[in-house]
Scaffold this active site. Structure first.
Site, PDB file in Angstrom:
ATOM      1  N   ASN A 136      -8.042   9.098  -4.961  1.00 29.42           N
ATOM      2  CA  ASN A 136      -8.973   8.159  -5.565  1.00 29.42           C
ATOM      3  C   ASN A 136      -9.956   8.872  -6.492  1.00 29.42           C
ATOM      4  O   ASN A 136     -10.231  10.063  -6.327  1.00 29.42           O
ATOM      5  CB  ASN A 136      -9.744   7.409  -4.476  1.00 29.42           C
ATOM      6  CG  ASN A 136      -8.812   6.655  -3.564  1.00 29.42           C
ATOM      7  OD1 ASN A 136      -8.001   5.860  -4.018  1.00 29.42           O
ATOM      8  ND2 ASN A 136      -8.914   6.906  -2.265  1.00 29.42           N
TER       9      ASN A 136
ATOM     10  N   SER B 144     -11.992  10.837  -2.644  1.00 27.64           N
ATOM     11  CA  SER B 144     -11.355  10.552  -1.352  1.00 27.64           C
ATOM     12  C   SER B 144      -9.850  10.386  -1.555  1.00 27.64           C
ATOM     13  O   SER B 144      -9.365  10.262  -2.680  1.00 27.64           O
ATOM     14  CB  SER B 144     -11.942   9.296  -0.713  1.00 27.64           C
ATOM     15  OG  SER B 144     -11.577   8.144  -1.447  1.00 27.64           O
TER      16      SER B 144
ATOM     17  N   ASP C 202     -13.079   8.703  -6.590  1.00 24.43           N
ATOM     18  CA  ASP C 202     -14.317   9.141  -5.928  1.00 24.43           C
ATOM     19  C   ASP C 202     -14.135  10.433  -5.137  1.00 24.43           C
ATOM     20  O   ASP C 202     -15.045  10.892  -4.471  1.00 24.43           O
ATOM     21  CB  ASP C 202     -14.865   8.034  -5.018  1.00 24.43           C
ATOM     22  CG  ASP C 202     -13.958   7.714  -3.839  1.00 24.43           C
ATOM     23  OD1 ASP C 202     -12.882   8.333  -3.675  1.00 24.43           O
ATOM     24  OD2 ASP C 202     -14.326   6.807  -3.060  1.00 24.43           O
TER      25      ASP C 202
ATOM     26  N   GLU D 142       0.814  -1.214   0.000  1.00 22.51           N
ATOM     27  CA  GLU D 142       0.000   0.000   0.000  1.00 22.51           C
ATOM     28  C   GLU D 142       0.850   1.267   0.000  1.00 22.51           C
ATOM     29  O   GLU D 142       0.517   2.227  -0.684  1.00 22.51           O
ATOM     30  CB  GLU D 142      -0.943   0.016   1.204  1.00 22.51           C
ATOM     31  CG  GLU D 142      -2.085  -0.960   1.082  1.00 22.51           C
ATOM     32  CD  GLU D 142      -3.049  -0.611  -0.049  1.00 22.51           C
ATOM     33  OE1 GLU D 142      -3.378   0.566  -0.238  1.00 22.51           O
ATOM     34  OE2 GLU D 142      -3.476  -1.543  -0.751  1.00 22.51           O
TER      35      GLU D 142
ATOM     36  N   ASP E 287      -6.315   8.345   0.217  1.00 18.76           N
ATOM     37  CA  ASP E 287      -5.747   7.373   1.148  1.00 18.76           C
ATOM     38  C   ASP E 287      -4.473   7.972   1.724  1.00 18.76           C
ATOM     39  O   ASP E 287      -3.638   8.484   0.975  1.00 18.76           O
ATOM     40  CB  ASP E 287      -5.431   6.058   0.435  1.00 18.76           C
ATOM     41  CG  ASP E 287      -6.675   5.416  -0.159  1.00 18.76           C
ATOM     42  OD1 ASP E 287      -7.770   5.611   0.393  1.00 18.76           O
ATOM     43  OD2 ASP E 287      -6.537   4.722  -1.176  1.00 18.76           O
TER      44      ASP E 287
ATOM     45  N   ASN F  83      -8.389   5.647   4.338  1.00 17.35           N
ATOM     46  CA  ASN F  83      -9.231   6.424   3.438  1.00 17.35           C
ATOM     47  C   ASN F  83      -9.965   7.558   4.140  1.00 17.35           C
ATOM     48  O   ASN F  83     -10.558   7.375   5.205  1.00 17.35           O
ATOM     49  CB  ASN F  83     -10.234   5.477   2.766  1.00 17.35           C
ATOM     50  CG  ASN F  83     -11.062   6.177   1.731  1.00 17.35           C
ATOM     51  OD1 ASN F  83     -12.137   6.672   2.032  1.00 17.35           O
ATOM     52  ND2 ASN F  83     -10.561   6.213   0.510  1.00 17.35           N
TER      53      ASN F  83
END
Length: 145
Positions: free
Chosen positions: A61, A65, A63, A50, A67, A74
């Site tokens: 992201n 959002s 959408d 990650e 991370d 998130n």
């Protein structure tokens, strides 16, 4: 303005990229080995793929959002970045996840795994990292944990 630039440079300098075994020992000392059924090797594997053990890792992201940090927590579900409407289940500002002090990140990761949907709510299905029976012992090789 100059002092703000200096403060920003100091903040960036405080980021840490852990070595694999150093990170494994930190996780173990923080009670993550077996926490809610997630093995130490799973945590080390997850954070390797990650964030590459980088406390300053960020991923934007589609959408809207983001991370954040070593666990890639998130902003929609777990922390508040003050950009999107967040559930903020960890009750923290996302910026604290971008620090070499990983206490908040570890506490929030523990909160994520305690969720009824568990760690699958966050990044595991996308990354395919939680072992589901696979041997991940190589992530702990030579670490003495």
């Amino acid at each position: 303005m100059r002092s703000l630039l200096v403060l920003l440079l100091v903040a960036a300098a405080s980021a840490k990229v852990f070595e694999r075994c150093e990170w494994a020992r930190k996780l173990k000392a923080s009670g993550m080995d077996g926490y809610y059924g997630v093995s130490l090797a799973d945590w080390v594997c997850l954070t390797r793929w990650e964030s590459n053990y980088n406390t300053m890792a960020k991923n934007y992201n589609t959408d809207g959002s983001t991370d954040f940090g070593i666990f890639q927590i998130n902003s929609y579900w777990w922390c508040n970045d003050y950009i999107i409407n967040s559930h903020n289940a960890c009750g923290i500002n996302c910026s604290v996840l971008l620090s070499d002090d990983v206490t908040a990140a570890i506490n929030c990761a523990k909160r994520v795994v305690r969720d009824p949907q568990g760690i699958s709510t966050d990044c595991a299905p996308r990354a395919g990292l939680i072992s589901r029976g696979r041997d991940l012992s190589s992530y702990l090789d030579g670490c003495g944990v």
